[in-house]
Design a protein around this motif. Sequence first.
Motif, PDB file in Angstrom:
ATOM      1  N   SER A   1     102.229  60.683  91.454  1.00  0.00           N
ATOM      2  CA  SER A   1     103.448  60.980  91.100  1.00  0.00           C
ATOM      3  C   SER A   1     103.954  62.522  91.531  1.00  0.00           C
ATOM      4  O   SER A   1     105.030  62.600  92.443  1.00  0.00           O
ATOM      5  N   VAL A   2     103.115  63.306  90.955  1.00  0.00           N
ATOM      6  CA  VAL A   2     103.487  64.726  91.063  1.00  0.00           C
ATOM      7  C   VAL A   2     103.180  65.020  92.837  1.00  0.00           C
ATOM      8  O   VAL A   2     104.248  65.577  93.452  1.00  0.00           O
ATOM      9  N   CYS A   3     102.236  64.534  93.367  1.00  0.00           N
ATOM     10  CA  CYS A   3     102.047  64.722  94.898  1.00  0.00           C
ATOM     11  C   CYS A   3     103.202  64.050  95.903  1.00  0.00           C
ATOM     12  O   CYS A   3     103.644  64.763  96.662  1.00  0.00           O
TER      13      CYS A   3
ATOM     14  N   TYR B   1      91.965  68.615  87.557  1.00  0.00           N
ATOM     15  CA  TYR B   1      92.243  67.980  88.853  1.00  0.00           C
ATOM     16  C   TYR B   1      92.855  68.961  89.685  1.00  0.00           C
ATOM     17  O   TYR B   1      93.739  69.847  89.041  1.00  0.00           O
ATOM     18  N   THR B   2      92.596  68.957  90.819  1.00  0.00           N
ATOM     19  CA  THR B   2      93.081  70.159  92.113  1.00  0.00           C
ATOM     20  C   THR B   2      94.336  69.396  92.967  1.00  0.00           C
ATOM     21  O   THR B   2      93.923  68.256  93.450  1.00  0.00           O
ATOM     22  N   ILE B   3      95.013  69.929  92.979  1.00  0.00           N
ATOM     23  CA  ILE B   3      96.314  69.480  93.820  1.00  0.00           C
ATOM     24  C   ILE B   3      96.580  70.467  95.143  1.00  0.00           C
ATOM     25  O   ILE B   3      96.550  71.472  94.764  1.00  0.00           O
ATOM     26  N   HIS B   4      96.679  69.864  96.315  1.00  0.00           N
ATOM     27  CA  HIS B   4      96.794  70.772  97.272  1.00  0.00           C
ATOM     28  C   HIS B   4      97.369  69.877  98.503  1.00  0.00           C
ATOM     29  O   HIS B   4      97.485  68.749  98.340  1.00  0.00           O
TER      30      HIS B   4
ATOM     31  N   PHE C   1      95.340  64.947  95.802  1.00  0.00           N
ATOM     32  CA  PHE C   1      94.508  65.620  94.567  1.00  0.00           C
ATOM     33  C   PHE C   1      93.110  65.324  94.646  1.00  0.00           C
ATOM     34  O   PHE C   1      92.776  64.171  95.229  1.00  0.00           O
ATOM     35  N   TYR C   2      92.451  65.854  93.980  1.00  0.00           N
ATOM     36  CA  TYR C   2      90.861  65.620  93.919  1.00  0.00           C
ATOM     37  C   TYR C   2      90.422  66.216  92.850  1.00  0.00           C
ATOM     38  O   TYR C   2      90.937  67.145  92.057  1.00  0.00           O
TER      39      TYR C   2
END
Length: 155
Positions: free
Chosen positions: A15-17, A45-48, A36-37
């Motif tokens: 949802s954030v992504c 978790y990393t979001i990019h 994310f990963y």
Amino acid sequence: MLQGNVICEEDILTSVCSNLNEIVMKTLHINANFDFYGLKSEGYYTIHNKNKSFEDKRIDLNMRLYFDEENENEFLYAYILWFSVNPKKIGIGSLIINEIIEVLKHLTNIEFIIIHPKDKEVKKFWIKNKFIENQKLNSDKRININTRRILSYQI
């Protein structure tokens, strides 16, 4: 995935992504393709974003959402590792950051957001966007990074 009546962290991250993709499409007209990963066992978790630019417009965001060690089913804070937007100095970066903060407030239970500004100009940008220097964080003992020289935003 939904586990009983509890929404798990992957659903929150998805949802954030999705919300970040909408923000960037609305402001810069770029399909940023946020993803994310990471592993819960790593503590974050990393979001990019995978797509960084289109024509003369650019966005690069890399942030981590850290779990609360005392309640491993909740995120405690966000750490923005990198944020860059072009064009600069016309308010787009501030608009995007403030919308990101609203998304994180709405979809997570994080207590604060932190950043290590790399220079005075970057620091000025974050302070303008209500990040505070030398703020004592209630959860210092649960932060997994060096808290010296950080700016923070209390949620």
